[in-house]
Scaffold this motif. Sequence first.
Motif, mmCIF file in Angstrom:
data_model
loop_
_atom_site.group_PDB
_atom_site.id
_atom_site.type_symbol
_atom_site.label_atom_id
_atom_site.label_comp_id
_atom_site.label_asym_id
_atom_site.label_seq_id
_atom_site.Cartn_x
_atom_site.Cartn_y
_atom_site.Cartn_z
ATOM 1 N N MET A 13 38.519 145.550 85.741
ATOM 2 C CA MET A 13 37.179 144.988 85.904
ATOM 3 C C MET A 13 37.094 143.613 85.257
ATOM 4 O O MET A 13 37.767 143.345 84.260
ATOM 5 N N PRO A 14 36.247 142.726 85.817
ATOM 6 C CA PRO A 14 36.193 141.353 85.321
ATOM 7 C C PRO A 14 35.772 141.224 83.859
ATOM 8 O O PRO A 14 36.258 140.355 83.154
ATOM 9 N N ASP A 15 34.891 142.071 83.377
ATOM 10 C CA ASP A 15 34.422 141.977 81.990
ATOM 11 C C ASP A 15 35.250 142.905 81.114
ATOM 12 O O ASP A 15 34.745 143.807 80.476
ATOM 13 N N ASN A 16 36.570 142.673 81.073
ATOM 14 C CA ASN A 16 37.424 143.630 80.375
ATOM 15 C C ASN A 16 37.574 143.355 78.886
ATOM 16 O O ASN A 16 38.275 144.071 78.206
ATOM 17 N N GLU A 17 36.935 142.339 78.316
ATOM 18 C CA GLU A 17 36.945 142.153 76.859
ATOM 19 C C GLU A 17 36.279 143.355 76.183
ATOM 20 O O GLU A 17 36.776 143.890 75.212
#
Length: 85
Positions: A13-17
């Motif tokens: 997923m793009p917000d993987n931080e």
Amino acid sequence: MDEETVFKHLRAMPDNEWVRQIHSCKISDPLQHPWGRSYRLVEWTMKHTPESSRRVVPAESTPLEIAQAVVSHVPGRRFCQQSDE
């Protein structure tokens, strides 16, 4: 349900931080209400937070749908026991 497949979707997923901070994720076997649809309980913990978060998803949810539910989770009230010290 394979928790590793859910983790694979979470990592993609793009917000993987935020996702990298997930320490564990457990998905229950399907549970059946006597009055409605069956569901699964998804429970996850973060690396630096002792409390776990929980979310209910429909039993027929795919691993991708479960990962999306975890990412879209908005924390609610926290119930903690007070220390007697």
